[in-house]
Design an enzyme around this catalytic site. Structure first.
Site: not given
Length: 559
Positions: A290, A533, A536
């Site tokens: 990702s 998170d 990312h």
């Protein structure tokens, strides 16, 4: 004739008789005990190799325990962001982090802990011995960790070969299982320093220059850039929800206003017109997880200032998309392969269950599709901290975070090294591939105040300076593995004329704890707690700079 007179009893000298205790005799066993002790001690301190093994054993039972527990913790993106369970903590980690039977430290580097040097100066009788004991115990306030030979002292922070000793006015965050920090020590309002390995694998080069004297664009600092950002979440539709930090209320905007400045030269800001002209009639493939998709979306957003692409994908699967810029006869594709090798789920309906990794077999979902591409950008990282089963030549050889006790427990380093070697071997085996392969190196996460599943977060609002943090623990090991494997790929690629290049993003991204979504990748949810998170990257944000590097490297390759 002389006569001999016998002395009778009456003429004998009078002797007073004492009742003596029986004389004690030394037990015959004592010499054997003394000889046994001598034979045991003498080889250890006389032969260096045995003495080193003794130190190595000590390191396993002391300093290594913490680094092992820290190094094998799973990273926060255990789940695919596209999954409905994105970033939900898995229910159970390794059954016993302190049990050798469950989590054997296989394949981890062993770094012996050196004994502190004794002072040569004596302070009275027995002074040397007392000083030595005092130094070995360390400070009563707990300021010191294991002391080894000092390398540099700067700003009251003493950097040793294996540790950092900080002054006492620091905030110490107890964190036994952090995915990026183990026993993190944060000086109040000053620096962020991590106890652990300071050896950075030679990543700092002299004066920002390569060995051939050219500018090392990957060695530098982040400097303010008031011109940024170059797109917004309103002008670019390619931003995924969990990276759309501005949409979900992130209050600060400073993280979008920095650019990378190499020490010895300038790195131009990405020019979309120049890029599109350079890639006219060509194609780029992103292969990875990702974060690779995160990179591709950043590129699409930067190019959106000139033109939007058309979706020409054969599938609706976001993991296998193809975008075409028809005016320039240029296309971009993404191939989802978080492990880079053939993978199989043990439970197709549960993404938290272990994956089977066939570490010597190609992942044909991308290896059969990339032969005609001009550029491949390959990367992988945090998925390797998930529960996995390791297969080599079709045989189960080990696992990571598996519940079985009859399987050899290994670390993610084992699978990471072999996965990249297999992926590069796949590229080198392609008969018609003549493109350039860029390895985008590991981008560290930035959890503080706890691990990802225990409240760890990334709330900083500005970059670090290069001297404020060191690359250490599992991030350093993953990075080192990539450096070694791309060298092997380059050596093999030269036989067939293939080029492999390192896009070294590790050092730059280590300095950007401010660039992650944290809690701003979704709206707050009542009665539901989602992990922050810190893996990312926000868009727009720091990874837009990855395309500054990409364009510069492509210009160099095109001459």
């Amino acid at each position: 004739m002389a006569s001999i007179k016998l002395q009778g009893a009456d003429n004998m000298p009078h002797v007073k008789h004492h009742h003596h205790q029986p004389r004690r005799r030394t037990p015959r066993i004592a010499p054997l005990i003394a000889l046994t002790v001598l034979l045991a001690i003498f080889p250890i301190y006389y032969y260096p190799s045995i003495r080193y093994t003794h130190k190595k054993f000590q390191s396993l039972t002391t300093s290594y325990d913490a680094s092992f527990n820290h190094a094998i913790r799973p990273s926060p993106n255990l789940l695919d962001p596209l999954s409905k369970n994105y970033l939900q903590p898995k229910k159970k980690d390794c059954p016993s982090m302190d049990s050798d039977a469950q989590c054997d430290p296989t394949d981890l580097p062993l770094v012996p802990r050196e004994k502190p040097k004794r002072s040569k100066r004596r302070s009275g009788r027995g002074g040397r011995r007392r000083n030595s004991r005092k130094n070995s115990r360390g400070s009563k306030s707990g300021d010191e960790v294991a002391v080894v030979s000092t390398k540099v002292v700067e700003n009251n922070v003493v950097v040793h070969d294996n540790n950092i000793v900080l002054p006492s006015n620091n905030v110490v965050m107890k964190d036994d299982n952090n995915s990026n920090n183990n026993n993190v020590v944060v000086p109040k309002d000053t620096k962020y320093s991590v106890r652990g390995r300071v050896d950075n694998g030679g990543i700092e080069r002299k004066m920002g220059l390569n060995e051939d004297g050219t500018c090392d664009i990957f060695s530098g600092e982040w400097v303010p850039n008031p011109m940024g950002p170059y797109y917004t979440n309103k002008t670019c539709w390619a931003i995924q929800q969990h990276q759309n930090c501005m949409k979900y209320g992130r209050p600060d905007t400073g993280f979008m206003k920095w650019r990378w400045k190499p020490y010895a030269c300038e790195l131009p800001i990405f020019d979309p017109v120049q890029f599109l002209e350079l890639v006219r009639g060509k194609s780029i493939a992103f292969v990875g997880d990702s974060v690779a998709r995160n990179h591709m979306q950043s590129l699409i957003c930067l190019l959106s200032k000139v033109v939007y692409p058309k979706d020409v994908s054969d599938t609706t699967d976001e993991n296998f998309k193809k975008w075409e810029y028809r005016t320039y006869d240029f296309n971009i594709s993404i191939f989802w392969s978080p492990y880079l090798v053939r993978t199989k789920r043990t439970d197709p309906n549960d993404i938290t269950k272990p994956f089977k990794l066939y570490l010597d077999e190609f992942d044909e979902s991308w290896t059969t599709q990339i032969e005609q591409f001009d550029y491949i950008i390959i990367s992988a990282g945090h998925w390797f901290f998930r529960p996995t089963m390791f297969y080599v030549k079709g045989r189960l050889v080990g696992c990571l975070y598996c519940p079985q006790t009859n399987i050899t427990h290994m670390t993610s380093y084992f699978s990471y090294r072999r996965a990249f070697r297999t992926a590069f071997r796949a590229i080198n085996s392609l008969k018609h591939y003549k493109g350039i392969t860029f390895l985008r190196s590991f981008a560290p996460s930035h959890f503080e105040n706890g691990p990802w599943d225990k409240g760890g977060d990334c709330t900083r609002t500005r970059p670090f300076r290069s001297k404020e943090i060191v690359l250490e623990d599992f991030s350093l090991e993953m990075y080192t593995i990539q450096l070694n494997e791309i060298k092997i790929a380059q050596r093999l690629g030269r036989r067939s004329g293939l080029k492999f290049r390192l896009m070294d993003m590790t050092r730059a991204m280590l300095l950007r704890p401010d660039g992650h979504p944290s809690k701003y990748g979704h709206w707050p949810r009542e009665n539901e707690s989602l992990a922050n998170d810190c893996v990312h990257w926000c868009l727009p944000g720091p990874i837009d700079t990855w395309n500054d590097f990409l364009l510069e490297m492509m210009k160099k390759e095109e001459g």
